[in-house]
Design a protein around this motif. Structure first.
Motif, PDB file in Angstrom:
ATOM      1  N   ARG A  85       0.824  -1.445  -0.009  1.00 31.42           N
ATOM      2  CA  ARG A  85      -0.088   0.086  -0.110  1.00 31.42           C
ATOM      3  C   ARG A  85       1.273   1.362  -0.031  1.00 31.42           C
ATOM      4  N   SER A  86       1.760   1.309   0.817  1.00 28.37           N
ATOM      5  CA  SER A  86       2.626   2.398   1.137  1.00 28.37           C
ATOM      6  C   SER A  86       3.652   2.628  -0.040  1.00 28.37           C
ATOM      7  N   THR A  87       3.986   1.627  -0.764  1.00 29.57           N
ATOM      8  CA  THR A  87       4.932   1.757  -2.080  1.00 29.57           C
ATOM      9  C   THR A  87       3.894   2.534  -2.954  1.00 29.57           C
ATOM     10  N   ARG A  88       2.554   2.350  -3.339  1.00 28.10           N
ATOM     11  CA  ARG A  88       1.784   2.777  -4.346  1.00 28.10           C
ATOM     12  C   ARG A  88       1.604   4.217  -4.080  1.00 28.10           C
ATOM     13  N   GLU A  89       1.295   4.623  -2.419  1.00 26.71           N
ATOM     14  CA  GLU A  89       1.161   5.842  -2.197  1.00 26.71           C
ATOM     15  C   GLU A  89       2.237   6.729  -2.375  1.00 26.71           C
ATOM     16  N   SER A  90       3.581   6.074  -2.007  1.00 25.98           N
ATOM     17  CA  SER A  90       4.746   7.055  -2.511  1.00 25.98           C
ATOM     18  C   SER A  90       4.773   7.259  -3.962  1.00 25.98           C
ATOM     19  N   LEU A  91       4.690   6.285  -4.976  1.00 27.27           N
ATOM     20  CA  LEU A  91       4.557   6.463  -6.182  1.00 27.27           C
ATOM     21  C   LEU A  91       3.564   7.524  -6.870  1.00 27.27           C
ATOM     22  N   ASN A  92       2.335   7.500  -6.105  1.00 23.48           N
ATOM     23  CA  ASN A  92       1.361   8.527  -6.441  1.00 23.48           C
ATOM     24  C   ASN A  92       1.761   9.831  -6.033  1.00 23.48           C
ATOM     25  N   LYS A  93       2.335  10.056  -4.912  1.00 22.68           N
ATOM     26  CA  LYS A  93       2.897  11.377  -4.293  1.00 22.68           C
ATOM     27  C   LYS A  93       4.116  11.954  -5.109  1.00 22.68           C
ATOM     28  N   LEU A  94       5.007  10.874  -5.507  1.00 22.03           N
ATOM     29  CA  LEU A  94       6.090  11.461  -6.291  1.00 22.03           C
ATOM     30  C   LEU A  94       5.893  11.707  -7.966  1.00 22.03           C
ATOM     31  N   GLY A  95       4.655  11.201  -8.253  1.00 19.54           N
ATOM     32  CA  GLY A  95       4.140  11.326  -9.659  1.00 19.54           C
ATOM     33  C   GLY A  95       4.998  10.501 -10.578  1.00 19.54           C
ATOM     34  N   THR A  96       5.074   9.301 -10.419  1.00 19.17           N
ATOM     35  CA  THR A  96       6.039   8.399 -11.134  1.00 19.17           C
ATOM     36  C   THR A  96       5.365   6.997 -10.907  1.00 19.17           C
ATOM     37  N   ASP A  97       5.813   6.115 -12.378  1.00 19.29           N
ATOM     38  CA  ASP A  97       5.322   4.966 -12.308  1.00 19.29           C
ATOM     39  C   ASP A  97       6.061   3.825 -11.496  1.00 19.29           C
ATOM     40  N   TYR A  98       7.418   4.215 -11.271  1.00 18.70           N
ATOM     41  CA  TYR A  98       8.148   3.127 -10.603  1.00 18.70           C
ATOM     42  C   TYR A  98       9.121   4.177  -9.783  1.00 18.70           C
ATOM     43  N   LEU A  99       9.864   3.471  -8.747  1.00 15.28           N
ATOM     44  CA  LEU A  99      10.990   3.534  -7.905  1.00 15.28           C
ATOM     45  C   LEU A  99      12.256   3.111  -8.740  1.00 15.28           C
ATOM     46  N   ASP A 100      13.360   3.754  -8.382  1.00 17.99           N
ATOM     47  CA  ASP A 100      14.477   3.231  -8.856  1.00 17.99           C
ATOM     48  C   ASP A 100      15.003   2.304  -7.676  1.00 17.99           C
ATOM     49  N   LEU A 101      14.750   2.781  -6.487  1.00 19.79           N
ATOM     50  CA  LEU A 101      15.455   2.031  -5.238  1.00 19.79           C
ATOM     51  C   LEU A 101      14.448   2.225  -4.136  1.00 19.79           C
ATOM     52  N   LEU A 102      13.868   1.419  -3.516  1.00 19.32           N
ATOM     53  CA  LEU A 102      12.959   1.356  -2.054  1.00 19.32           C
ATOM     54  C   LEU A 102      14.004   0.572  -0.971  1.00 19.32           C
ATOM     55  N   LEU A 103      14.136   1.411  -0.114  1.00 17.47           N
ATOM     56  CA  LEU A 103      14.813   0.993   0.958  1.00 17.47           C
ATOM     57  C   LEU A 103      14.101   0.678   2.327  1.00 17.47           C
ATOM     58  N   ILE A 104      14.448  -0.210   3.257  1.00 20.71           N
ATOM     59  CA  ILE A 104      13.809  -0.197   4.422  1.00 20.71           C
ATOM     60  C   ILE A 104      14.801   0.760   5.280  1.00 20.71           C
ATOM     61  N   HIS A 105      14.116   1.796   5.812  1.00 22.67           N
ATOM     62  CA  HIS A 105      14.605   2.989   6.561  1.00 22.67           C
ATOM     63  C   HIS A 105      15.417   2.699   7.820  1.00 22.67           C
ATOM     64  N   TRP A 106      14.982   1.829   8.608  1.00 18.06           N
ATOM     65  CA  TRP A 106      15.666   1.353   9.852  1.00 18.06           C
ATOM     66  C   TRP A 106      15.329   0.045  10.158  1.00 18.06           C
ATOM     67  N   PRO A 107      16.457  -0.596  10.439  1.00 20.27           N
ATOM     68  CA  PRO A 107      16.263  -2.132  10.944  1.00 20.27           C
ATOM     69  C   PRO A 107      14.652  -2.403  11.623  1.00 20.27           C
ATOM     70  N   ASN A 108      14.211  -3.483  11.172  1.00 18.85           N
ATOM     71  CA  ASN A 108      12.929  -3.786  11.980  1.00 18.85           C
ATOM     72  C   ASN A 108      13.125  -4.294  13.450  1.00 18.85           C
ATOM     73  N   THR A 109      12.143  -3.580  14.394  1.00 20.40           N
ATOM     74  CA  THR A 109      12.226  -3.972  15.601  1.00 20.40           C
ATOM     75  C   THR A 109      11.342  -4.986  16.232  1.00 20.40           C
ATOM     76  N   PRO A 110      11.498  -5.650  17.290  1.00 17.92           N
ATOM     77  CA  PRO A 110      10.591  -6.847  17.517  1.00 17.92           C
ATOM     78  C   PRO A 110       9.055  -6.629  17.465  1.00 17.92           C
ATOM     79  N   TRP A 111       8.785  -5.505  17.669  1.00 21.70           N
ATOM     80  CA  TRP A 111       7.174  -5.260  17.578  1.00 21.70           C
ATOM     81  C   TRP A 111       6.865  -4.950  16.146  1.00 21.70           C
ATOM     82  N   MET A 112       7.683  -4.884  15.108  1.00 19.59           N
ATOM     83  CA  MET A 112       7.342  -4.848  13.759  1.00 19.59           C
ATOM     84  C   MET A 112       7.152  -6.105  12.842  1.00 19.59           C
ATOM     85  N   ALA A 113       6.795  -6.186  11.904  1.00 22.19           N
ATOM     86  CA  ALA A 113       6.872  -7.292  11.136  1.00 22.19           C
ATOM     87  C   ALA A 113       8.247  -7.902  10.985  1.00 22.19           C
ATOM     88  N   SER A 114       8.402  -9.124  10.633  1.00 18.49           N
ATOM     89  CA  SER A 114       9.685  -9.774  10.644  1.00 18.49           C
ATOM     90  C   SER A 114      10.437  -9.169   9.128  1.00 18.49           C
TER      91      SER A 114
END
Length: 274
Positions: A85-114
């Motif tokens: 969902r958020s990737t598509r939202e980012s594409l919409n906000k950026l006005g582009t059909d694709y991203l060259d690079l999508l990153l995990i911003h910070w390592p996942n913590t225990p209460w996040m998804a694996s």
């Protein structure tokens, strides 16, 4: 502008970081930077400026294929559904059909998804053509190694804090062995390099500022890209002007071995929320 070849893809060695750039200032900065020749733009969902970055890109009238565009998943968007969902939202906000690079911003913590779930969903958006490359940010060498083992798509970069007072040799060695880009954020140590005596002295030799010497030190290293933040035309131009001189091996080593006091001060600065 020099390019770096990673996994068969060309990436501009110097990009524009947009952390803390918002509103009209962000839009105008991106437009100005692209007009000057920048072709590497970095943003993140957490920055809250993707829409302005997109408007700046649109106003610059530079072909989308000529710009290497990166964004990062917010900490709240790590489960499979949220990644999609958020990737598509980012594409919409950026006005582009694709991203060259999508990153995990910070390592996942225990209460996040694996990490496996997050990377699995990122692999899915690559397969769907929404994202060309995936990567991580602020990962240690051991965690980067784990991510590479989990992901079926290659991990393209690890974006980390890197400057003369923050030693990343262990990570850089790992990245070089495995054809992973090291992307340096906060390359000017939040202004800490500006009064460094060694950088001042070296800069005087080449007619360059301490900031330009620090950036040159980074982009002269194999497999390293730098994404300094700038908002004024003067600073944008100065950051670009680091490809017309070359540091000697002795100068590279001198910059790599700063005073322990400066290193300690910059460590404290890096922990501050501003």
């Amino acid at each position: 502008m020099d390019d770096i070849q990673i996994q068969g893809t060309s990436v501009p060695a110097l990009g524009l970081g947009t952390w803390q750039l918002t509103g009209q200032s962000c839009r105008e900065t991106v437009e100005t930077a692209l007009g000057m020749g920048y072709r590497h733009i970095d943003t993140a969902q957490a920055y809250g400026n993707e829409r302005q970055v997109g408007l700046g890109m649109d106003a610059a009238a530079v072909d989308r294929e000529d710009v290497f565009l990166t964004t990062k998943l917010d900490g709240s968007n790590r489960d499979e559904r949220s990644v999609r969902r958020s990737t598509r939202e980012s594409l919409n906000k950026l006005g582009t059909d694709y991203l060259d690079l999508l990153l995990i911003h910070w390592p996942n913590t225990p209460w996040m998804a694996s990490l496996s779930e997050t990377l699995g969903a990122m692999n899915d958006v690559v397969e769907e053509g929404l994202v060309r490359h995936i990567g991580v940010s602020n990962f240690s060498p051991s965690l980067l190694d784990r991510a590479r083992d989990i992901s079926s798509a290659p991990i393209f970069t690890d974006q980390v804090q890197y400057h003369p007072y923050w030693d990343q040799r262990k990570l850089l060695d790992y990245c070089r062995i495995h054809d992973v880009l090291l992307t340096a954020y906060s390359p000017l140590a939040r202004g800490g390099v500006l009064d460094d005596p060694a950088l001042v002295q070296i800069g005087n030799k080449y007619g360059k500022s301490p900031a330009q010497v620090a950036l040159r030190w980074l982009v002269q290293q194999d497999g390293v890209a730098a994404i300094p933040k700038a908002s004024s035309r003067e600073h944008l131009e100065a950051n670009l002007a680091v490809f017309d001189f070359e540091l000697t091996d002795a100068e590279m080593e001198r910059i790599r071995d700063p005073s322990k006091v400066k290193t300690g001060v910059q460590f404290v600065r890096s922990q501050l929320p501003f």
